[in-house]
Design a protein around this motif. Sequence first.
Motif, mmCIF file in Angstrom:
data_model
loop_
_atom_site.group_PDB
_atom_site.id
_atom_site.type_symbol
_atom_site.label_atom_id
_atom_site.label_comp_id
_atom_site.label_asym_id
_atom_site.label_seq_id
_atom_site.Cartn_x
_atom_site.Cartn_y
_atom_site.Cartn_z
ATOM 1 N N VAL A 61 0.863 -1.187 0.000
ATOM 2 C CA VAL A 61 0.000 0.000 0.000
ATOM 3 C C VAL A 61 0.891 1.225 0.000
ATOM 4 C CG1 VAL A 61 -1.941 -1.111 1.167
ATOM 5 C CG2 VAL A 61 -0.150 -0.004 2.509
ATOM 6 N N ALA A 62 0.318 2.350 -0.366
ATOM 7 C CA ALA A 62 1.038 3.628 -0.384
ATOM 8 C C ALA A 62 0.302 4.637 0.474
ATOM 9 C CB ALA A 62 1.167 4.156 -1.811
ATOM 10 N N SER A 63 1.057 5.532 1.092
ATOM 11 C CA SER A 63 0.492 6.628 1.885
ATOM 12 C C SER A 63 0.721 7.933 1.132
ATOM 13 C CB SER A 63 1.140 6.685 3.270
ATOM 14 O OG SER A 63 0.824 5.517 4.013
ATOM 15 N N VAL A 64 -0.363 8.576 0.747
ATOM 16 C CA VAL A 64 -0.305 9.798 -0.060
ATOM 17 C C VAL A 64 -0.987 10.920 0.716
ATOM 18 C CG1 VAL A 64 -0.759 10.827 -2.310
ATOM 19 C CG2 VAL A 64 -0.512 8.342 -2.115
ATOM 20 N N THR A 65 -0.273 12.015 0.919
ATOM 21 C CA THR A 65 -0.822 13.162 1.629
ATOM 22 C C THR A 65 -1.146 14.268 0.628
ATOM 23 O OG1 THR A 65 0.462 12.655 3.614
ATOM 24 C CG2 THR A 65 -0.415 14.884 3.424
ATOM 25 N N VAL A 66 -2.403 14.686 0.621
ATOM 26 C CA VAL A 66 -2.873 15.773 -0.238
ATOM 27 C C VAL A 66 -3.097 16.997 0.647
ATOM 28 C CG1 VAL A 66 -4.643 16.554 -1.844
ATOM 29 C CG2 VAL A 66 -3.954 14.147 -1.819
ATOM 30 N N SER A 67 -2.398 18.082 0.341
ATOM 31 C CA SER A 67 -2.493 19.310 1.126
ATOM 32 C C SER A 67 -2.913 20.459 0.219
ATOM 33 C CB SER A 67 -1.154 19.647 1.793
ATOM 34 O OG SER A 67 -0.719 18.586 2.632
ATOM 35 N N LEU A 68 -3.884 21.240 0.680
ATOM 36 C CA LEU A 68 -4.348 22.436 -0.017
ATOM 37 C C LEU A 68 -4.295 23.591 0.977
ATOM 38 C CD1 LEU A 68 -7.370 20.759 -1.772
ATOM 39 C CD2 LEU A 68 -5.500 21.860 -2.989
ATOM 40 N N SER A 69 -3.639 24.682 0.588
ATOM 41 C CA SER A 69 -3.460 25.779 1.533
ATOM 42 C C SER A 69 -4.117 27.055 1.024
ATOM 43 C CB SER A 69 -1.971 25.983 1.834
ATOM 44 O OG SER A 69 -1.223 26.135 0.638
ATOM 45 N N ARG A 70 -3.368 28.017 0.535
ATOM 46 C CA ARG A 70 -3.881 29.359 0.253
ATOM 47 C C ARG A 70 -4.664 29.409 -1.064
ATOM 48 N NH1 ARG A 70 0.898 30.461 3.175
ATOM 49 N NH2 ARG A 70 2.184 30.010 1.369
ATOM 50 N N LEU A 71 -5.878 29.928 -0.962
ATOM 51 C CA LEU A 71 -6.765 30.125 -2.103
ATOM 52 C C LEU A 71 -6.918 31.623 -2.341
ATOM 53 C CD1 LEU A 71 -8.817 29.069 -4.219
ATOM 54 C CD2 LEU A 71 -10.538 29.060 -2.402
ATOM 55 N N ARG A 72 -6.573 32.066 -3.549
ATOM 56 C CA ARG A 72 -6.588 33.499 -3.876
ATOM 57 C C ARG A 72 -7.315 33.728 -5.199
ATOM 58 N NH1 ARG A 72 -0.981 32.805 -2.424
ATOM 59 N NH2 ARG A 72 -0.380 33.968 -0.545
#
Length: 629
Positions: free
Chosen positions: A285-296
């Motif tokens: 299995v794989a561990s994938v981190t999806v991060s979303l930060s600043r929306l402009r």
Amino acid sequence: MADGSPGRAFSSPIMSSNTVSAVLEKQIRRLCLNDFPCGRGSWRRTKNGPGGAGTEPADALLDLLNCPRSPWRNDGQSWSPQASGLRELAVREPRRHLHTDFIYSYFTTIRIPGRNVSTIDEGLSKFSKLEELVLSVNSISEISSANLPKTLKSLELRSNRLSSLSGLTSCPPPQLQYLGLGSNSLGSHKDFSHLTGRHWPKLVCLDLSDCEFQDQRALVTALKSLPCLKTLMLKGNPFTLAPAYPGFTVDSLPQLVRLDFSWISSEERYRFGGLAGMSDLIEDVASVTVSLSRLRGIPDPLMAVDKKAPDFPVVTHRYFISYQFLSHQTSDNRGGDGEAKPDAASRAAEEDSICSDLQSNTEHQGEASVLQTAGPAVNAHENISATVRLSQYRTSKLTWSDCMDLSHSLTHTVGPLGDLKRFFSQGLCLSLEEEKILSWPAASEEVPLVKPSPTTKGKKGQKDEQVKSASAKDKPKDKKNKCAPQLVQDPPIRTVLASAHIPMHSLVHGSQRVAVVCDFGPLPTDSEVEAAHTQKDSERTMKEDKKKEDKGPKQKETSSAAHKSSTASKGTAGKGKDVADHTDPSVPDQQEPATVELRVELEKWRTPSEARRLTAAPITPKQGIHEEI
């Protein structure tokens, strides 16, 4: 033509055009070994004979072969470096070097990529001194190793249709040092038994990149038996997405000096030391981190509000990002230390949080939300197998500001790895969405709030008197203590403002992370959207009027009146559009594009202690919303 001449040697009776022998026959014929200026023709001047008209010395004939502007120049270097040398021998000593056996034994390198070759036939074994054979980008599905020359040292079979190695190892070339099998449909458990030192005792370099191997432990166990292996290419296989790669492979193969075109440093060997003994911790299995930060870049919705508009309804705008990802076994939130692993308790907490979030969003909002689309949606996963289940994820919903910090970080533990490879190969699609909620004042318990309708217009005065009398009774003496009216919300209107596709193939080919600023482009304002709808309505009205005019003379007067009314409404709409589109010409229109910062990262074990810590880490609270689709 005498027997043994090259023309007779390569004019086999019937031969399939998709065999290696057929392609080589065409290439050798194009060398024109018996034609001017090669061969034994009347154009040749003998060494001691008289120089008659139309004869040329050997040096002049060689110049015709090598001169860049000569029509007899034949650049055969593309398929064999020995091709030009063979032509020169056909000029210098044609009687000695133009027999069949010599031509077969002269070639040591043959490259035939992209020629639609499907069969390696027995005619190839006649090249008794062949050392390098390149057959990449062809249609070969099976190989009979008995047809390969025993002198072969390098065999390139990349980008073919191989699905098994059984035919290749039945009688393999004993001197083979390089074997290229990349971009083939290899990866079954039977293939592991054909990649051992018993079949390839002198193999130094092995290319298995972009195949379908998913079991890293089984593959490494087989490769351990290759005594001379120094260079290994594995990128593009599903198991390379797992946390244990490349550390487990580097520590398990101490004789390896290069992995995936990179030199293995002594520092890496020291860091990875000990991972080979932790095979019990390896999971597919794989561990994938999806991060979303600043929306402009989202236009302020209050800028389009008319100051003369009534107080109600109260319009609330909230914005968020949604995306699809593979359905996972579990998923958890990564805190600042990056230590989180799933368990049953976290899954239960996740379901409770999702249910409570959805309940709070749908309370007093009707049966379902309304979803509109302001722009074309991007679907990057239409070709994924139907058995692969995708889930919808979204960030928290935020009210408007110049820069909205989404603070979304979600870790997906995904398997099987083959599905994840296909998902990354097609890319990730992000959607920028707006949720608009209209709020109205709630009716009091004595007098329920009823929206005006044609049937109740006649009783308007009576209702007003009831409302006034009720409000007069309940009106407090102190106006400062007056409470704000309770609001009732309509079902939310969700609009997809824009979509964007982000390539993820670099994660399949060795990169650990993708960090980009996703550009959605400039977003239209509410006035521009309204003007576009008005234009569409006017065009639709004109088409309907034209259809009515074509029905007959009886309806001309009616259609003319309708046309006048539509023209009047169109003029009113046009005035509104002109007002909406009116801007100061001195101020340039430079709408800032809407952007969001995205980071997708694969978990990788850098040390044995980190591997133990990550596999036994406690659960932290989860952020982000998960909705099954």
